[in-house]
Design a protein around this motif. Structure first.
Motif, PDB file in Angstrom:
ATOM      1  N   GLN A 179      36.907  30.322  75.511  1.00 32.87           N
ATOM      2  CA  GLN A 179      38.077  29.478  75.299  1.00 32.87           C
ATOM      3  C   GLN A 179      39.313  29.983  76.027  1.00 32.87           C
ATOM      4  O   GLN A 179      40.208  29.208  76.360  1.00 32.87           O
ATOM      5  CB  GLN A 179      38.350  29.311  73.795  1.00 32.87           C
ATOM      6  CG  GLN A 179      38.709  30.580  73.038  1.00 32.87           C
ATOM      7  CD  GLN A 179      40.164  30.954  73.073  1.00 32.87           C
ATOM      8  OE1 GLN A 179      41.019  30.080  73.278  1.00 32.87           O
ATOM      9  NE2 GLN A 179      40.462  32.240  72.906  1.00 32.87           N
ATOM     10  N   GLY A 229      41.832  25.000  79.148  1.00 30.19           N
ATOM     11  CA  GLY A 229      43.090  24.410  78.742  1.00 30.19           C
ATOM     12  C   GLY A 229      43.096  24.213  77.236  1.00 30.19           C
ATOM     13  O   GLY A 229      42.046  24.298  76.574  1.00 30.19           O
ATOM     14  N   LEU A 230      44.267  23.925  76.673  1.00 24.32           N
ATOM     15  CA  LEU A 230      44.423  23.849  75.221  1.00 24.32           C
ATOM     16  C   LEU A 230      43.496  22.820  74.583  1.00 24.32           C
ATOM     17  O   LEU A 230      42.778  23.122  73.613  1.00 24.32           O
ATOM     18  CB  LEU A 230      45.881  23.531  74.882  1.00 24.32           C
ATOM     19  CG  LEU A 230      46.255  23.581  73.399  1.00 24.32           C
ATOM     20  CD1 LEU A 230      46.088  24.990  72.844  1.00 24.32           C
ATOM     21  CD2 LEU A 230      47.691  23.100  73.205  1.00 24.32           C
ATOM     22  N   ASP A 231      43.475  21.602  75.109  1.00 25.55           N
ATOM     23  CA  ASP A 231      42.660  20.549  74.501  1.00 25.55           C
ATOM     24  C   ASP A 231      41.173  20.868  74.601  1.00 25.55           C
ATOM     25  O   ASP A 231      40.414  20.678  73.640  1.00 25.55           O
ATOM     26  CB  ASP A 231      42.949  19.198  75.162  1.00 25.55           C
ATOM     27  CG  ASP A 231      44.345  18.683  74.840  1.00 25.55           C
ATOM     28  OD1 ASP A 231      44.934  19.165  73.853  1.00 25.55           O
ATOM     29  OD2 ASP A 231      44.847  17.805  75.579  1.00 25.55           O
ATOM     30  N   ASP A 232      40.746  21.351  75.763  1.00 20.56           N
ATOM     31  CA  ASP A 232      39.337  21.704  75.940  1.00 20.56           C
ATOM     32  C   ASP A 232      38.952  22.860  75.026  1.00 20.56           C
ATOM     33  O   ASP A 232      37.843  22.902  74.496  1.00 20.56           O
ATOM     34  CB  ASP A 232      39.055  22.080  77.403  1.00 20.56           C
ATOM     35  CG  ASP A 232      39.080  20.876  78.320  1.00 20.56           C
ATOM     36  OD1 ASP A 232      38.953  19.739  77.820  1.00 20.56           O
ATOM     37  OD2 ASP A 232      39.236  21.070  79.543  1.00 20.56           O
ATOM     38  N   TYR A 271      40.222  23.615  72.070  1.00 19.72           N
ATOM     39  CA  TYR A 271      40.060  23.137  70.698  1.00 19.72           C
ATOM     40  C   TYR A 271      38.773  22.342  70.534  1.00 19.72           C
ATOM     41  O   TYR A 271      38.065  22.466  69.526  1.00 19.72           O
ATOM     42  CB  TYR A 271      41.269  22.289  70.278  1.00 19.72           C
ATOM     43  CG  TYR A 271      42.383  23.115  69.674  1.00 19.72           C
ATOM     44  CD1 TYR A 271      42.156  23.875  68.529  1.00 19.72           C
ATOM     45  CD2 TYR A 271      43.651  23.138  70.243  1.00 19.72           C
ATOM     46  CE1 TYR A 271      43.165  24.645  67.972  1.00 19.72           C
ATOM     47  CE2 TYR A 271      44.670  23.907  69.688  1.00 19.72           C
ATOM     48  CZ  TYR A 271      44.419  24.652  68.553  1.00 19.72           C
ATOM     49  OH  TYR A 271      45.416  25.417  68.002  1.00 19.72           O
ATOM     50  N   ALA A 272      38.429  21.530  71.516  1.00 24.49           N
ATOM     51  CA  ALA A 272      37.193  20.753  71.435  1.00 24.49           C
ATOM     52  C   ALA A 272      35.975  21.676  71.428  1.00 24.49           C
ATOM     53  O   ALA A 272      35.040  21.503  70.631  1.00 24.49           O
ATOM     54  CB  ALA A 272      37.108  19.778  72.614  1.00 24.49           C
TER      55      ALA A 272
END
Length: 260
Positions: free
Chosen positions: A219, A223-226, A228-229
């Motif tokens: 992680q 990137g932030l969104d990736d 979290y996913a």
């Protein structure tokens, strides 16, 4: 006498570099010994934590400069040997990060150049009071470009760049402040403090720690969104385990979990 001694206690594998007369330099033989242990540990389901230490007055002084100079005797001036050397060293360093088990550096004396790289490549580090850290190759005309990779992922970039370009050593207190090491302990407590940390980690559900370590490093590159996913999917997988179900239920019932 083994160049890299291994001792296993209570799920903790202790790897001790045993070349004190050479300040535990990462010679060709030492790198090969590390690679063999990494390959073995990556398939080891019994070992839950790995501790790396050095015999003698120093943790590790980096590459074996005498071997590197000997490599120059080849027709190409050593180009092929140097390329292979740094590739093998990178394999060891990245291998420590990719091991499923958490790896703790037990550091004393000095950790310089590739020795500092090794500390930065470990997941955690405990240092004896007075330990110094350096990427000081620039002092002999060799910029520590490969140690820079791990170091710059541990401490702020401007401080890392200053170390790389000045060759100055980082004292233990600043290394702790910047995040290169987790804690400083008196020299006579180094082994026991490191063992205590290792046993604390090894007492956790090993499968959860292993999936967590892998996710931690993956992680960081997203990137932030990736991120979290990705970590959401990891947590779903973790939640569906029998032992996680048991761990949560045991917590709710105020009892010790019965992990398989």
């Amino acid at each position: 006498m083994e160049l890299l001694e291994r001792r296993d206690t209570n799920g903790v594998a202790h790897l001790r570099m045993n070349a004190p007369e050479r300040l535990n330099a990462l010679s060709d033989e030492m790198l090969a010994a590390f690679q063999a242990q990494i390959d073995s540990l990556s398939e080891d389901r019994e070992t839950r934590v790995v501790v790396i230490s050095g015999e003698g007055k120093a943790f590790c002084a980096g590459h074996d400069l005498k071997q590197m100079q000997a490599g120059r005797q080849a027709e190409d001036g050593g180009a092929a040997y140097f390329k292979d050397l740094f590739t093998r060293c990178a394999s060891v360093m990245s291998g420590l990060t990719r091991l499923p088990q958490p790896v703790i550096a037990q550091v004393h004396g000095i950790a310089t150049a590739a020795g500092c790289q090794m500390v930065a490549s470990c997941d955690m580090a405990v240092a004896a009071s007075g330990t110094r850290f350096g990427v000081n190759g620039v002092n002999i005309g060799l910029f520590c470009s490969t140690p820079m990779v791990a170091l710059s992922r541990n401490i702020p970039r401007k401080r890392a760049f200053e170390m790389l370009t000045t060759g100055q050593f980082l004292p233990d207190t600043e290394a702790e402040k910047l995040g290169l090491i987790n804690r400083i302990v008196p020299g006579d407590q180094l082994e026991s403090a490191t063992q205590e940390l290792a046993e604390t980690v090894s007492a956790k559900l090993s499968a959860a720690v292993k999936i967590g370590k892998s996710a931690f490093y993956q992680q960081l590159e997203m990137g932030l969104d990736d991120a979290y996913a990705f970590t959401g999917d990891v947590m779903v997988q973790n939640m569906l385990w029998r032992d996680t179900d048991e761990g949560i239920q045991a917590f709710l019932e105020k009892r010790k979990p019965d992990w398989s």
